[in-house]
Motif scaffolding. Structure first.
Motif, mmCIF file in Angstrom:
data_model
loop_
_atom_site.group_PDB
_atom_site.id
_atom_site.type_symbol
_atom_site.label_atom_id
_atom_site.label_comp_id
_atom_site.label_asym_id
_atom_site.label_seq_id
_atom_site.Cartn_x
_atom_site.Cartn_y
_atom_site.Cartn_z
ATOM 1 N N ARG A 272 0.825 -1.206 0.000
ATOM 2 C CA ARG A 272 0.000 0.000 0.000
ATOM 3 C C ARG A 272 0.861 1.259 0.000
ATOM 4 N N SER A 273 2.004 1.198 0.674
ATOM 5 C CA SER A 273 2.924 2.341 0.665
ATOM 6 C C SER A 273 3.466 2.578 -0.738
ATOM 7 N N LEU A 274 3.651 1.492 -1.494
ATOM 8 C CA LEU A 274 4.104 1.615 -2.873
ATOM 9 C C LEU A 274 3.059 2.327 -3.719
ATOM 10 N N GLN A 275 1.793 2.037 -3.460
ATOM 11 C CA GLN A 275 0.709 2.720 -4.176
ATOM 12 C C GLN A 275 0.684 4.209 -3.842
ATOM 13 N N VAL A 276 0.989 4.534 -2.592
ATOM 14 C CA VAL A 276 1.032 5.936 -2.165
ATOM 15 C C VAL A 276 2.155 6.668 -2.894
ATOM 16 N N ILE A 277 3.289 5.991 -3.069
ATOM 17 C CA ILE A 277 4.424 6.586 -3.779
ATOM 18 C C ILE A 277 4.025 6.949 -5.206
ATOM 19 N N LEU A 278 3.288 6.061 -5.860
ATOM 20 C CA LEU A 278 2.823 6.349 -7.222
ATOM 21 C C LEU A 278 1.864 7.533 -7.219
ATOM 22 N N LYS A 279 0.951 7.547 -6.262
ATOM 23 C CA LYS A 279 -0.030 8.636 -6.182
ATOM 24 C C LYS A 279 0.674 9.979 -5.993
ATOM 25 N N GLN A 280 1.698 10.003 -5.160
ATOM 26 C CA GLN A 280 2.461 11.234 -4.933
ATOM 27 C C GLN A 280 3.183 11.672 -6.211
ATOM 28 N N ALA A 281 3.702 10.686 -6.954
ATOM 29 C CA ALA A 281 4.392 10.993 -8.209
ATOM 30 C C ALA A 281 3.437 11.603 -9.225
ATOM 31 N N LEU A 282 2.211 11.085 -9.270
ATOM 32 C CA LEU A 282 1.207 11.607 -10.199
ATOM 33 C C LEU A 282 0.865 13.063 -9.867
ATOM 34 N N THR A 283 0.763 13.341 -8.582
ATOM 35 C CA THR A 283 0.465 14.714 -8.149
ATOM 36 C C THR A 283 1.594 15.652 -8.547
ATOM 37 N N LYS A 284 2.833 15.226 -8.290
ATOM 38 C CA LYS A 284 3.990 16.057 -8.629
ATOM 39 C C LYS A 284 4.126 16.242 -10.132
ATOM 40 N N ALA A 285 3.801 15.182 -10.902
ATOM 41 C CA ALA A 285 3.920 15.248 -12.365
ATOM 42 C C ALA A 285 2.712 15.929 -13.010
ATOM 43 N N ASP A 288 -3.413 13.919 -14.342
ATOM 44 C CA ASP A 288 -4.754 13.724 -13.794
ATOM 45 C C ASP A 288 -5.430 12.518 -14.438
ATOM 46 N N LYS A 289 -4.871 11.341 -14.184
ATOM 47 C CA LYS A 289 -5.425 10.078 -14.672
ATOM 48 C C LYS A 289 -5.410 9.084 -13.522
ATOM 49 N N PRO A 290 -6.355 8.139 -13.491
ATOM 50 C CA PRO A 290 -6.392 7.152 -12.396
ATOM 51 C C PRO A 290 -5.340 6.053 -12.577
ATOM 52 N N VAL A 291 -4.086 6.471 -12.675
ATOM 53 C CA VAL A 291 -2.989 5.545 -12.976
ATOM 54 C C VAL A 291 -2.756 4.589 -11.816
ATOM 55 N N THR A 292 -2.548 3.305 -12.132
ATOM 56 C CA THR A 292 -2.161 2.305 -11.139
ATOM 57 C C THR A 292 -0.772 1.792 -11.496
ATOM 58 N N LEU A 293 -0.177 1.039 -10.589
ATOM 59 C CA LEU A 293 1.153 0.474 -10.846
ATOM 60 C C LEU A 293 1.136 -0.432 -12.070
ATOM 61 N N HIS A 294 -0.003 -1.108 -12.289
ATOM 62 C CA HIS A 294 -0.090 -2.026 -13.421
ATOM 63 C C HIS A 294 -0.090 -1.285 -14.761
ATOM 64 N N TRP A 295 -0.452 0.001 -14.741
ATOM 65 C CA TRP A 295 -0.384 0.793 -15.972
ATOM 66 C C TRP A 295 1.055 0.867 -16.474
ATOM 67 N N LEU A 296 2.022 0.890 -15.552
ATOM 68 C CA LEU A 296 3.431 0.950 -15.948
ATOM 69 C C LEU A 296 3.830 -0.333 -16.675
ATOM 70 N N ARG A 297 3.316 -1.461 -16.207
ATOM 71 C CA ARG A 297 3.582 -2.747 -16.875
ATOM 72 C C ARG A 297 2.945 -2.771 -18.260
ATOM 73 N N HIS A 298 1.689 -2.301 -18.354
ATOM 74 C CA HIS A 298 1.015 -2.225 -19.653
ATOM 75 C C HIS A 298 1.781 -1.306 -20.607
#
Length: 347
Positions: A272-285, A288-298
């Motif tokens: 869950r902390s890993l998911q928070v890290i992604l969410k923080q990255a999206l905010t900084k970048a 505005d998309k509901p990106v998940t970690l699996h989107w990076l794999r896709h």
């Protein structure tokens, strides 16, 4: 203040999804539930699927009744059979709960007398009646089919058990520019390394968190993925850039047991902390998309395809058993589509 709650399957686990219009009072109330978290993908709060939580939200209880004595014995044999086949404990738990619910529904009937028609009745009178999701129904079907392999002198025909029709959903893909912004958003080298490794090797989040330092073979420039989905080992190439980043990270953090550890030494980083890290990255970048970690794999798979990599190699890199699973990326690759000229341009 209106809310809705339903049972879903999220990352192979049964969850209670609670959704409502943004409301401070309801958010404060939902935060009182232990183990709750917000899913940007589902646009809902996800809670553990417990009897207490089901009761709170007025959802159907699993333990209102129990399977009959015959069913309880069959469940015990089923659990032992799965363990002997080396199924993961999480799969055993999920399948046991699913079959227990099914047998409870037919607790007036001997297990050996259950037929294919009973599966249809269960789907209509329990799953559909209670508005349970198609993915949950599919999980139930998988558990039932496997269960009846272990039942002797059965009336049911396993191969004739039908599954719900799946929606054809295309994987979500980011552009290379968006990926670059996400991966460069964090100044913390550990956070940057985790997200970068997921994209650069097309990893599942669980695969990243299970990595140990010796799984990185810098001499051969490969990463070894042990006991991945389906208990299959595989290797993936490591780019020179990611190796430099991993070396710098290792010098700073010197992990002991796992490549990425949490606050407790020797324990893997929290999912869950890993998911928070992604969410923080999206905010900084400012994405505005509901990106998940699996989107990076896709995105990794699609970008490989667009750069000309043979789809058979992509299948190996992703650890897909069937080529059909990998072929879905041909539907989201824009390289060929962008070359098509619209007749609108000739008007």
């Amino acid at each position: 203040m209106e809310w809705s709650a339903k049972i879903i399957i999220h990352h192979a686990e049964s969850k209670i999804a609670v959704s409502f219009e943004k409301n401070a009072a309801l958010i404060d109330r939902i935060k009182q539930f232990k183990g709750r978290y917000w899913s940007s993908t589902m646009k809902a709060w996800l809670l553990p699927d417990t009897e207490e939580n089901r009761k709170h939200f007025g959802l159907p209880l699993v333990t209102d009744l129990l399977p009959n004595e015959d069913g309880i014995k069959a469940l015990y044999n089923y659990k032992n059979w799965m363990r002997s086949k080396r199924y993961s404990e999480s799969t055993i738990k999920t399948y046991m709960e699913a079959v227990k619910s099914f047998l409870t529904f037919f607790n007036k009937k001997a297990t050996s007398d259950i037929s294919n028609q009973d599966v249809i009745i269960y789907n209509n009178n329990y799953i559909l009646k209670n508005n349970l999701s198609a993915s949950y129904q599919n999980q139930i079907v998988s558990a039932i089919k496997l269960f009846f392999i272990t039942v002797q002198d059965r009336k049911i025909e396993i191969e004739s058990i039908h599954r719900p029709k799946r929606a054809k959903v295309l994987p979500n893909v980011l552009s290379k520019e968006e990926v670059k912004k996400i991966l460069e958003a964090h100044s913390n080298i550990k956070h940057r390394a985790m997200l970068s490794l997921i994209y650069s090797c097309g990893l599942r989040a669980g695969e990243l968190l299970a990595l140990k330092p010796y799984h990185i073979d810098s001499n051969r420039q490969i990463i070894l993925l042990k006991n991945s989905k389906g208990k299959k080992d595989r290797i993936a190439p490591l780019s020179p850039k990611i190796l430099v980043l991993l070396r710098d990270y290792y010098k700073d953090y010197k992990p002991k047991t796992y490549l990425f550890e949490g606050q407790t030494e020797g324990k893997p980083y929290d999912a869950r902390s890993l998911q928070v890290i992604l969410k923080q990255a999206l905010t900084k970048a400012k994405i505005d998309k509901p990106v998940t970690l699996h989107w990076l794999r896709h995105s990794y798979a699609t970008h490989l395809l667009e750069s000309g990599t043979d789809i058979r190699y992509i299948q190996e890199l992703l650890g897909h058993s069937a080529s059909k699973t990998t072929e879905i990326y041909t539907h989201v690759s824009t390289k060929k589509i962008q070359q098509i000229k619209s007749p609108f341009d000739d008007l």
